[in-house]
Design a protein around this motif. Structure first.
Motif, mmCIF file in Angstrom:
data_model
loop_
_atom_site.group_PDB
_atom_site.id
_atom_site.type_symbol
_atom_site.label_atom_id
_atom_site.label_comp_id
_atom_site.label_asym_id
_atom_site.label_seq_id
_atom_site.Cartn_x
_atom_site.Cartn_y
_atom_site.Cartn_z
ATOM 1 N N PHE A 191 35.590 63.802 55.071
ATOM 2 C CA PHE A 191 37.076 63.866 54.426
ATOM 3 C C PHE A 191 36.808 63.211 52.827
ATOM 4 C CE2 PHE A 191 35.620 59.704 56.096
ATOM 5 C CZ PHE A 191 34.908 59.388 57.125
ATOM 6 N N ALA A 192 37.885 63.350 52.515
ATOM 7 C CA ALA A 192 38.391 63.641 50.703
ATOM 8 C C ALA A 192 38.401 61.078 51.355
ATOM 9 C CB ALA A 192 39.330 63.340 50.774
ATOM 10 N N GLY A 193 37.578 61.379 49.157
ATOM 11 C CA GLY A 193 37.720 59.648 49.432
ATOM 12 C C GLY A 193 37.429 59.874 48.008
ATOM 13 N N ARG A 194 37.448 58.280 47.309
ATOM 14 C CA ARG A 194 37.825 58.205 46.084
ATOM 15 C C ARG A 194 36.916 56.885 45.556
ATOM 16 N NH1 ARG A 194 41.667 56.410 42.639
ATOM 17 N NH2 ARG A 194 42.372 55.839 44.615
ATOM 18 N N VAL A 195 36.161 57.409 43.977
ATOM 19 C CA VAL A 195 35.170 56.147 43.977
ATOM 20 C C VAL A 195 36.307 55.025 43.354
ATOM 21 C CG1 VAL A 195 33.100 55.380 42.562
ATOM 22 C CG2 VAL A 195 33.067 57.674 43.858
ATOM 23 N N LEU A 207 28.162 59.040 38.617
ATOM 24 C CA LEU A 207 29.699 59.249 38.929
ATOM 25 C C LEU A 207 30.380 57.845 38.435
ATOM 26 C CD1 LEU A 207 29.458 59.076 42.447
ATOM 27 C CD2 LEU A 207 30.958 60.671 41.621
ATOM 28 N N ALA A 208 31.828 57.291 38.203
ATOM 29 C CA ALA A 208 32.726 56.688 37.521
ATOM 30 C C ALA A 208 34.015 56.503 38.376
ATOM 31 C CB ALA A 208 33.371 57.677 36.445
ATOM 32 N N ALA A 209 34.386 55.248 37.535
ATOM 33 C CA ALA A 209 35.326 54.516 39.461
ATOM 34 C C ALA A 209 36.771 55.926 38.663
ATOM 35 C CB ALA A 209 35.970 53.766 38.742
ATOM 36 N N GLY A 210 37.671 56.662 39.826
ATOM 37 C CA GLY A 210 38.510 57.392 40.054
ATOM 38 C C GLY A 210 37.920 59.184 40.746
ATOM 39 N N ASP A 211 36.697 58.753 40.806
ATOM 40 C CA ASP A 211 36.622 60.295 40.552
ATOM 41 C C ASP A 211 36.413 60.683 42.267
ATOM 42 O OD1 ASP A 211 35.359 60.930 37.867
ATOM 43 O OD2 ASP A 211 33.335 60.663 38.979
ATOM 44 N N SER A 212 36.779 61.713 42.628
ATOM 45 C CA SER A 212 37.068 62.266 43.953
ATOM 46 C C SER A 212 36.306 62.459 44.409
ATOM 47 C CB SER A 212 38.292 63.601 44.350
ATOM 48 O OG SER A 212 39.443 62.964 43.540
ATOM 49 N N ILE A 213 35.816 62.429 45.364
ATOM 50 C CA ILE A 213 34.178 63.241 46.852
ATOM 51 C C ILE A 213 34.136 63.189 47.385
ATOM 52 C CG2 ILE A 213 32.861 61.336 45.185
ATOM 53 C CD1 ILE A 213 34.083 59.237 47.761
ATOM 54 N N THR A 214 33.528 63.821 48.486
ATOM 55 C CA THR A 214 33.888 63.691 49.602
ATOM 56 C C THR A 214 32.997 63.280 50.339
ATOM 57 O OG1 THR A 214 34.356 65.960 49.467
ATOM 58 C CG2 THR A 214 33.520 66.624 51.670
ATOM 59 N N ILE A 215 33.243 62.928 51.823
ATOM 60 C CA ILE A 215 32.727 61.488 53.325
ATOM 61 C C ILE A 215 31.792 62.317 53.509
ATOM 62 C CG2 ILE A 215 32.536 59.503 53.182
ATOM 63 C CD1 ILE A 215 34.934 58.824 52.066
#
Lengths: 294, 374
Positions: free
Chosen positions: B242-246, B274-282
């Motif tokens: 699922f989609a998440g954000r840092v 990684l930086a704050a605000g990056d989209s990531i997949t969990i």
């Protein structure tokens, strides 16, 4: 009525569908064959009443040197025609290669199939023409004179068979091409992995997969050789002096030109008996294959 | 000396690249399973190794011998085909002895090899039969027997079990593994069945779009997939994504946020970038999701599969943005190791331990969370 239909449609529908073929086959093939056999026992000019002679026509036939010439020629046809399956296979293997321009070559090999056999006969008559035919030109290029094939009683049958061989080879090629296309890639791959190459691959892996095709090619070629008529009619009319006649042509000549329908029918009956050997062989193979498949 | 070495194998059909720079070294006695989705190039690669498909560039060595341009029969390989590819006109014995016959070996040697292979594969009573008189499993064994008689340096298997029914497949799987142990030979096995891959392989090669995504032991690949693709490809039912954000980056870990779930910390590798605000997949494996009556996040049971000892639950967690789920957006797969009394429409609460979560990010969707213990 609808009730009747529901109860009986199990046999009515198939019967209706088979009927036209049965009627046609019965009238054109079975009835005319039987009638032909009947005529062969008579002396008949086609118009006046038939005169019963029993086996007289057959007795005459077996004393007729022309009959044996025709029979011998049919044998020559049969033997030379047997070159068609292997030649067809060879050409099929050749044009089956994935090479640029092969489609064009392939379609060139197809040409005799779409030509009427009369056209093939005429073309080869020209090729054989002494003086300005293609054969004569080739011979003269080497400083030789081409034999007049169609007027040489020893060579004429071979010359005609050779012309007829051309479309027959093309026909066998088409059969083998279809067979080659249905070969399993995996099976060829397995052969390659097992180290089979060239002739080993052909004889141990490829040809055994083509036995059914080979059988059809041989059977149809044999029957084609026996019923040969049109090429003889176009190229030589059986000449010179009946030396290139075959049974089918002799039958035609006797019936139509000499008004001897009884005698012609006797020749037809003998030809039918010879063909029966091949037809029975063919049908029994096919029926056995059907049984195995079921 | 390695049994098989592939150096930068490329294969293209016109502008289509079937294989893109495959490098692989296989040691003597390894059982390598190549898996990947349809069209990933696994069968093409196997056929290239066999020499049945020419390669565009690269080199291939078998036992230190360059076989890049060798004929299939000269490579020291033998192959089992998906369709078995038995010669239909030859008996079982002739099928198995054909390779030796082509190699012009003496008759006694061929007979000996065939008898031995038939014993190993329990085909002794079938030697005089034709392939069409055999059952699917027996045909498969003949195809394997044909490879054994040639005692090749490398055995190749192209989806050999895919034409068999489920019960027979399990049985043949065990037989092939047993055979591998007995012969100690190098085997390369292509399949799309991940159960075969997980159970048989000493190492799995995951292929995708003509590239090797990852090579490793089955457990390594399952526990520590290199990227999103491998994580999603291995494991059934599939990993939940699922989609998440840092939201915050600290040394050694990042804080991640996604709808419905409280922000949580995940330990990441040093070069995660990684930086704050990056989209990531969990990612979370179905067995990593737990179920409770409260806490975690709420979901609704969509479908239950009772498998006896275990239960698979497909749950709808509305706001959670799942990616590439088997059953549609919003669906999570939960694997429960027991009988579970759920029915469609039941409200449940799901939770997972952040230590079990995977993070994927960057252009390549590489795994950013730290490796898990095996």
């Amino acid at each position: 009525m609808p009730n009747f239909w529901r109860q009986h449609r199990g046999w009515i529908a198939p019967t209706l569908f088979i009927m036209p073929a049965v009627v046609l086959f019965g009238v054109v093939i079975v009835a005319s064959s039987v009638q032909s056999l009947w005529i062969s026992l008579h002396d008949w000019d086609g118009m006046s009443p038939m005169h019963w002679v029993g086996l007289g026509n057959y007795q005459e036939l077996f004393r007729d040197p022309q009959f044996f010439t025709s029979l011998k020629n049919n044998c020559i046809w049969l033997v030379v025609f047997m070159l068609a399956p292997p030649l067809g296979l060879g050409i099929a293997l050749l044009v089956n290669q994935q090479i640029r321009g092969m489609r064009l070559v392939k379609s060139l090999f197809f040409i005799p199939l779409v030509l009427a056999s009369v056209a093939v006969g005429v073309v080869f008559t020209w090729v054989y023409t002494p003086g300005f035919g293609l054969l004569a030109l080739v011979f003269s290029a080497f400083g030789a004179t081409a034999p007049a094939l169609l007027s040489d009683e020893n060579l004429v049958t071979f010359a005609v068979v050779f012309a007829a061989l051309w479309p027959q080879v093309a026909f066998c090629m088409v059969l083998y091409l279809a067979g080659l296309n249905s070969l399993s890639d995996d099976l060829i791959g397995a052969g390659q992995v097992d180290g089979a190459r060239g002739l080993n691959m052909l004889f141990h892996v490829v040809l055994p997969q083509l036995t059914q095709v080979t059988f059809i090619a041989i059977a149809i070629t044999a029957i084609g050789a026996l019923r040969s008529f049109d090429m003889v009619s176009v190229m030589t009319q059986g000449g010179p002096f009946g030396s290139s006649s075959v049974l089918a042509y002799q039958m035609y000549e006797q019936s139509i030109f000499s008004y001897r329908f009884g005698y012609g029918a006797a020749i037809a009956s003998v030809l039918f008996a010879i063909m029966l050997v091949f037809i029975v062989w063919y049908l029994s193979r096919i029926m056995r294959a059907d049984d195995r498949g079921a | 000396m390695s049994s098989l070495e592939l150096h930068h194998i490329e294969k293209s059909y016109g502008s289509y690249h079937a294989l893109r720079g495959i490098d692989l070294t296989v040691e003597q006695g390894e059982f390598i399973v190549m898996v990947g989705p349809s069209g990933c190039g696994k069968s093409t690669l196997l056929k290239s190794i066999a020499g049945l498909e020419p390669i565009t560039s690269g080199t291939m060595m078998i036992n230190g011998r360059d076989v890049t341009h060798a004929q299939p029969g000269d490579r020291g390989i033998a192959m089992v085909f998906q369709s078995y590819a038995l010669y239909p006109h030859m008996t079982v014995a002739q099928n198995m002895g054909f390779g030796l016959r082509m190699a012009k070996r003496p008759k006694t040697e061929i007979e000996e090899a065939v008898t031995k292979a038939a014993q190993i594969l329990r085909l002794t009573d079938q030697l005089e039969k034709l392939p069409k008189q055999l059952s699917g499993g027996q045909r498969q064994r003949v195809a394997i027997g044909r490879t054994i008689t040639r005692s090749p340096e490398v055995f190749l298997f192209d989806e050999p079990l895919s034409n068999l029914d489920a019960a027979l497949r399990t049985q043949m799987r065990v037989e092939i593994s047993t055979l591998h142990a007995k012969l100690g030979a190098t085997m390369i096995y292509v399949t799309h069945d991940q159960v075969e891959a997980m159970t048989m392989a000493s190492r799995i090669v995951v292929l995708n779009a003509g590239r090797i995504e990852q090579v490793g032991s089955p457990l390594e690949l399952y526990r520590n997939p290199d990227n999103f693709f491998v994580a999603g490809f291995l494991g059934a039912p599939r990993m939940n994504f699922f989609a998440g954000r840092v939201v915050q980056v600290s040394t050694g870990h990042v804080t991640v946020q996604c709808p419905l779930v409280e922000p949580f910390d995940v330990a990441v590798v040093d070069n995660a970038k990684l930086a704050a605000g990056d989209s990531i997949t969990i990612g979370a494996r179905p067995e990593a999701l737990g179920i409770g009556s409260d806490g975690g996040f709420p979901a609704k049971v969509h479908l239950v599969e009772h498998l006896g000892r275990e239960t698979i639950l497909y749950a709808d967690a509305g706001a959670l943005q799942t990616i590439g789920s088997d059953t549609g957006t919003g669906n999570l797969t939960v694997h429960l190791p027991d009988v579970a009394p759920f029915t469609k429409g039941d409200p449940v609460h799901l939770r997972f331990d952040p230590a079990d979560a995977y993070l994927f990010g960057g252009d390549e969707q590489a795994t950013l969370s730290i490796p898990k213990s095996i």
